[in-house]
Structure formats: C-alpha cells, structure tokens
Design an enzyme around this catalytic site. Structure first.
Site, short mmCIF file in Angstrom:
data_model
loop_
_atom_site.label_atom_id
_atom_site.label_comp_id
_atom_site.label_asym_id
_atom_site.label_seq_id
_atom_site.Cartn_x
_atom_site.Cartn_y
_atom_site.Cartn_z
N TYR A 52 0.84 -1.29 0.02
CA TYR A 52 0.00 -0.18 0.18
C TYR A 52 0.90 1.29 0.04
CZ TYR A 52 -4.11 -2.88 1.24
OH TYR A 52 -5.22 -4.03 1.26
N SER A 215 -13.30 -3.49 0.25
CA SER A 215 -14.18 -2.72 -0.93
C SER A 215 -15.59 -2.93 -0.82
CB SER A 215 -13.52 -2.91 -2.16
OG SER A 215 -12.02 -2.48 -2.25
N GLY A 220 -18.01 -5.56 -9.05
CA GLY A 220 -17.08 -6.17 -10.10
C GLY A 220 -15.96 -6.02 -9.40
N PHE A 222 -13.09 -4.06 -8.96
CA PHE A 222 -12.76 -2.57 -9.22
C PHE A 222 -13.15 -1.78 -10.51
CE2 PHE A 222 -8.61 -4.48 -7.12
CZ PHE A 222 -8.87 -3.84 -5.86
#
Length: 305
Positions: A52, A215, A220, A222
C-alpha cells in the site's frame, strides 16, 4: 461497537476495520484525526499491506504511532504480504523479509495478524509453514490468515501450517454478492448458480474462519462504486429508505447489510474522511430484519429462484 472474535482465536476485533490503503498522502494532522475518529467510533482494527503506497502507508502510520506512546497497545494491526511487481511470492525468504519491513515501517515489534495477500500458485506450503513458525516463535506475528483464497487452497496450506488460519479477506458487498449467490441458487442452471469459489463462505463458517470484506462499496473487480453509479439507482434508493428507517445513512445501511449475515463478517472501510468513518461505523450495530436484508439483495439486481 460490537466486536468479532476473529477465527475463535480470542482476538476481539471491531466489527468495522479501517483500511489504510490510501493514507500515504494525508497530512499529518488529518491522519491523526482519521485514526482518533476511528477509535472514538469503536474501531480498534487497522488493515495494512506491504504494497500500500509502496510501503508509505505503513511508514505514515508508524510515524503517527511514534508520536503517541501507548497508543499501539489499544490497536490491532494487520498487514499482508505476497504481492510483488508482476508476480506473487510466498517464499519463506520473502515472507520473513516482508514482515521485517512492515514492522520497521510501522515502528512496532509485532503484527497482530499477517495475511498472505493473493494466492501464489507456486506456493510451497512447507516453506510457508517454516516462515510462519519463525515469525510466531519470535513474537513478530501473533496470528495468521489469507486473502482471496478458496477452500482447497486454505486446506492445502493448513495441512502444513501448525497455526490456525483465522481470517480470509474477500470482496463482498451489496453490489458484489458472489459469496452468497451460488448458495441461493443451488442446482439451478443460471449464472447465479455457478460456483466460482468452492463455497468459500460455508467453508469458512465450518472452519470458524472469519471473513473480512474488502471494498464493500465496489462492484465487479474494481469496476466502480455503486453509490455513485446510475446502474444501481434502485439499490441506493432501497439502502436510503431502509437506512432512514433505522436512523442511519445508506452507506451505513450497506455496512449493516454485511454485518447482518450470521457468518459474522468484518467490514473493512477504506475512506480517509473522518466524517465518513463515524457515519459508516454506525451500521455495524444496526440489525436488519430478514426481509430488509433480502430487499437490499434483490434491489441490486439479484433474483431469487
């Protein structure tokens, strides 16, 4: 906020965790406000990964910890490893080096939880077991888990690893429902009835492995955020209406939808806005009715058999 006993390990984690993938560019004062707002909302669990921000997210978090002696003991910190530029790497050498790098950047002497980030098809489970044993014996990592793995992959790894895998991090949310679709369409020859993940939801429940959802507002792989996508107008209306009924926002209603599942899924939110952290967290303690849960599921375009 209610807590979840991750993988029945005794590790009491907040039902909502703060994902730290986007904190690298936050000014120092805003990062502190974000973290302390999360703590005030009842969040004690912070999700990192060595990749990250190219490691900068962990570094920024570590700098913040260093400024507040004693804060670390109130937090549960998770990091992930295994993704490298253009390939995956579950070698013993890489796992050990990755953890040492994360500890240095985070300015802490241990991780509460280490996850293998994405499946490495070249994995040698005996080698992973050696790495885990070294990390556990040294006190550098307390608990272990995986991310984005199916039941067979976890079974293969667990055969060699002596530490129980307590977490599997997977994508799930009102607009990304593949975890439950097949189970609702058993023996039906439709796309929804196609098994893509080996019944990983049921497997994790049977093995007492906690699912963390990443997320939760995406659809989907991303592809976008359903909160601002016109294809999910009905879902947003339903979340708004049900959220209003419970005195929470539609975003918090999405968190409540995830939290309602009896698998006791932990929701990882990735916002960097303190107001949204406080808002979304409220959904964790709202218990939707069975009717409300299925209404949200159907409003995302899912059909029940």
């Amino acid at each position: 906020m209610k807590t979840i006993d991750l993988g029945k390990s005794g590790l009491a984690a907040s039902a909502v965790a703060l994902g730290c993938m986007r904190i690298a560019e936050l000014p120092e004062d805003k990062l502190e406000t974000l973290v302390f707002t999360a703590l005030e909302a009842g969040i004690n669990f912070f999700d990192h990964a060595d990749i990250y921000g190219g490691g900068n997210c962990e570094s920024r978090f570590g700098e913040m910890l260093a400024k507040h002696p004693g804060l670390r003991e109130n937090l549960l910190i998770q990091s992930k490893c295994g993704i490298r530029k253009g390939f995956f790497d579950f070698s013993k050498e890489h796992i050990l080096a990755s953890v040492d790098g994360s500890l240095k950047r985070l300015q802490t002497d241990h991780l509460d939880l280490l996850l293998l980030h994405r499946p490495d098809t070249l994995m040698e489970p005996e080698e992973v077991a050696q790495a885990f044993e070294t990390l556990h014996a040294s006190g550098k990592v307390r608990f272990f888990g995986v991310s984005n793995e199916n039941p067979a992959q976890m079974e293969l790894l667990q055969k060699f690893v002596s530490q129980k895998l307590i977490v599997n991090q997977l994508q799930f949310g009102p607009a990304h429902t593949s975890l439950v679709d097949c189970g609702l369409n058993v023996n039906i020859n439709t796309p929804a009835g196609t098994m893509f993940d080996g019944s990983v939801l049921e497997y994790c429940r049977l093995r007492e492995i906690t699912i963390q959802t990443w997320s939760p507002f995406l659809f989907g792989f991303f592809e976008g955020n359903f909160l601002v996508d016109e294809r999910y107008t009905e879902l947003n209306r339903t979340l708004g209406r049900i959220g209003e009924r419970h005195g929470i926002s539609r975003e918090a209603a999405a968190v409540a939808w995830i939290a309602r599942h009896p698998a006791r899924i932990q929701t990882i939110i990735g916002t960097t806005r303190p107001d949204r952290v406080a808002d979304y967290s409220r959904g964790a303690d709202v218990v939707l009715s069975r009717e409300e849960w299925y209404e949200i599921y159907r409003s995302a375009g899912n059909r029940l058999p």
